[in-house]
Motif scaffolding. Structure first.
Motif, mmCIF file in Angstrom:
data_model
loop_
_atom_site.group_PDB
_atom_site.id
_atom_site.type_symbol
_atom_site.label_atom_id
_atom_site.label_comp_id
_atom_site.label_asym_id
_atom_site.label_seq_id
_atom_site.Cartn_x
_atom_site.Cartn_y
_atom_site.Cartn_z
ATOM 1 N N LYS A 165 -0.456 13.652 -0.990
ATOM 2 C CA LYS A 165 0.592 13.162 -0.108
ATOM 3 C C LYS A 165 1.695 12.911 -0.937
ATOM 4 O O LYS A 165 1.482 12.581 -2.080
ATOM 5 C CB LYS A 165 -0.191 11.858 0.530
ATOM 6 C CG LYS A 165 -1.229 12.129 1.796
ATOM 7 C CD LYS A 165 -1.316 10.634 2.350
ATOM 8 C CE LYS A 165 -2.485 10.769 3.648
ATOM 9 N NZ LYS A 165 -2.741 9.613 4.350
ATOM 10 N N LYS A 166 2.879 13.106 -0.089
ATOM 11 C CA LYS A 166 4.216 12.885 -0.651
ATOM 12 C C LYS A 166 5.036 11.838 0.116
ATOM 13 O O LYS A 166 4.880 11.658 1.156
ATOM 14 C CB LYS A 166 4.633 14.117 -0.925
ATOM 15 C CG LYS A 166 6.038 14.109 -1.720
ATOM 16 C CD LYS A 166 6.800 15.538 -1.660
ATOM 17 C CE LYS A 166 7.837 15.313 -2.594
ATOM 18 N NZ LYS A 166 9.013 14.817 -2.196
ATOM 19 N N HIS A 167 5.442 10.871 -0.535
ATOM 20 C CA HIS A 167 6.430 10.026 0.098
ATOM 21 C C HIS A 167 7.598 9.552 -0.790
ATOM 22 O O HIS A 167 7.470 8.976 -1.863
ATOM 23 C CB HIS A 167 5.583 8.531 0.547
ATOM 24 C CG HIS A 167 6.538 7.769 1.155
ATOM 25 N ND1 HIS A 167 7.309 6.777 0.670
ATOM 26 C CD2 HIS A 167 6.732 7.717 2.618
ATOM 27 C CE1 HIS A 167 7.715 5.996 1.659
ATOM 28 N NE2 HIS A 167 7.753 6.682 2.713
ATOM 29 N N LEU B 123 7.230 9.673 -4.756
ATOM 30 C CA LEU B 123 5.878 9.438 -5.194
ATOM 31 C C LEU B 123 5.015 10.703 -4.570
ATOM 32 O O LEU B 123 5.091 10.859 -3.298
ATOM 33 C CB LEU B 123 5.312 7.874 -4.478
ATOM 34 C CG LEU B 123 6.218 6.852 -4.980
ATOM 35 C CD1 LEU B 123 5.676 5.540 -4.271
ATOM 36 C CD2 LEU B 123 6.258 6.788 -6.619
ATOM 37 N N ILE B 124 4.051 11.065 -5.550
ATOM 38 C CA ILE B 124 3.044 12.025 -4.712
ATOM 39 C C ILE B 124 1.693 11.525 -5.485
ATOM 40 O O ILE B 124 1.559 10.907 -6.544
ATOM 41 C CB ILE B 124 3.502 13.305 -5.578
ATOM 42 C CG1 ILE B 124 4.898 13.697 -5.305
ATOM 43 C CG2 ILE B 124 2.341 14.287 -5.151
ATOM 44 C CD1 ILE B 124 5.049 14.820 -5.969
ATOM 45 N N ALA B 125 0.701 11.625 -4.497
ATOM 46 C CA ALA B 125 -0.612 11.057 -4.885
ATOM 47 C C ALA B 125 -1.607 12.176 -4.303
ATOM 48 O O ALA B 125 -1.427 12.842 -3.501
ATOM 49 C CB ALA B 125 -1.058 9.999 -3.949
ATOM 50 N N THR B 126 -2.487 12.802 -5.415
ATOM 51 C CA THR B 126 -3.476 13.606 -5.144
ATOM 52 C C THR B 126 -4.955 13.184 -5.458
ATOM 53 O O THR B 126 -5.071 12.154 -6.078
ATOM 54 C CB THR B 126 -3.362 14.715 -6.149
ATOM 55 O OG1 THR B 126 -3.394 14.385 -7.439
ATOM 56 C CG2 THR B 126 -1.967 15.195 -6.163
ATOM 57 N N SER C 257 0.991 -1.317 -0.023
ATOM 58 C CA SER C 257 0.012 -0.146 0.030
ATOM 59 C C SER C 257 0.714 1.181 -0.090
ATOM 60 O O SER C 257 1.807 1.320 0.850
ATOM 61 C CB SER C 257 -0.961 0.069 1.127
ATOM 62 O OG SER C 257 -1.796 1.199 1.408
ATOM 63 N N LEU C 258 0.594 2.302 -1.164
ATOM 64 C CA LEU C 258 1.633 3.286 -1.109
ATOM 65 C C LEU C 258 1.110 4.479 -0.444
ATOM 66 O O LEU C 258 1.590 5.088 0.426
ATOM 67 C CB LEU C 258 1.637 3.681 -2.552
ATOM 68 C CG LEU C 258 2.452 2.476 -3.647
ATOM 69 C CD1 LEU C 258 2.627 2.861 -4.887
ATOM 70 C CD2 LEU C 258 3.912 2.365 -2.964
ATOM 71 N N PHE C 259 -0.369 4.426 -0.658
ATOM 72 C CA PHE C 259 -0.931 5.783 -0.135
ATOM 73 C C PHE C 259 -2.369 5.487 0.148
ATOM 74 O O PHE C 259 -2.953 4.669 -0.426
ATOM 75 C CB PHE C 259 -1.084 7.016 -1.056
ATOM 76 C CG PHE C 259 0.281 7.524 -1.511
ATOM 77 C CD1 PHE C 259 0.827 7.181 -2.793
ATOM 78 C CD2 PHE C 259 0.912 8.374 -0.689
ATOM 79 C CE1 PHE C 259 2.081 8.024 -3.090
ATOM 80 C CE2 PHE C 259 2.159 9.149 -0.765
ATOM 81 C CZ PHE C 259 2.912 8.977 -2.050
#
Lengths: 113, 106
Positions: B54-56, B59-62, B45-47
């Motif tokens: 969110k940023k890790h 990787l960035i998820a919007t 699970s990434l985000f």
């Protein structure tokens, strides 16, 4: 983060035998666990929702007598593939968590000869 | 029509490229997950997103709740990013996208 384990990671069995797959939440209690199936190059398909202390809820088209689910404790759910056939060969994955915070197990690859 | 649609289905990129994977959903959800699945099969699970961004690492998820759309971005892509990326909406159950197979070429 929370960890969900599955055992075994890989199993090969003869047609007609039964196979049990375990899904454990290692550092939290999960009243609900989900079981999924994934065919090659396809996405996950929800098979059933496993509820601790009560009967599992199966998705349409999933045979409850074929895929037995037992959620005996807050950290363990088992999926038993009964009288396995080659068409049951697939990748089986569980998830567990709290509400929408779900954690996935690493999966179990079942091959039925 | 699937409850969750992803695009593209397949994506090949050169190492270092900026990558975007899109996800649209039509069902009511309380959270959206981005998952990564390597050839061995295990899912990470990434985000998990309910709103915003969110940023890790790279990787960035919007997510845009009003438009029912989410994106996963990978900056400075690397061959080890090669995997299948799955978008999944969670309401009272998971609704999975069909996945995006990403190959990053050195």
């Amino acid at each position: 983060g929370a960890v969900v384990s599955q055992h075994p990671s890989r199993v090969i069995c003869k047609s007609g035998t039964s196979v049990k797959i375990e899904c454990r939440s290692l550092d939290f209690q999960a009243t609900t666990m989900f079981w999924y199936r994934q065919f090659p190059k396809q996405s996950l398909m929800l098979m059933a929702t496993s509820n601790e202390g009560s009967k599992a809820t199966y998705e349409q088209g999933v045979e409850k007598d074929k895929f037995l689910i037992n959620h005996a404790s807050l950290t363990l759910s088992t999926l038993t593939v009964t009288s396995a056939h080659p068409e049951d060969s697939s990748f089986y994955i569980c998830s567990a968590g709290r509400g929408h915070e779900q954690f996935f197990g690493p999966g179990t690859r079942l091959t039925v000869l | 029509k699937n409850e969750v649609e992803q695009s593209p289905q397949n994506l090949t990129a050169q190492e270092g490229e900026f990558i975007t994977i899109n996800c649209s959903y039509s069902v009511g959800i309380s959270a959206l997950h981005w998952l990564q699945q390597h050839p061995g099969g295990g899912i990470v699970s990434l985000f998990m997103l309910s709103s915003g961004k969110k940023k890790h690492g790279r990787l960035i998820a919007t997510i845009n709740i009003q438009e029912k759309h989410s994106s996963l971005h990978i900056t400075a892509s690397h061959p080890r990013d090669s995997a299948v990326y799955i978008c999944a909406g969670f309401g009272n159950q998971f609704y999975f996208g069909t996945g995006t197979s990403l190959t990053v070429i050195p």
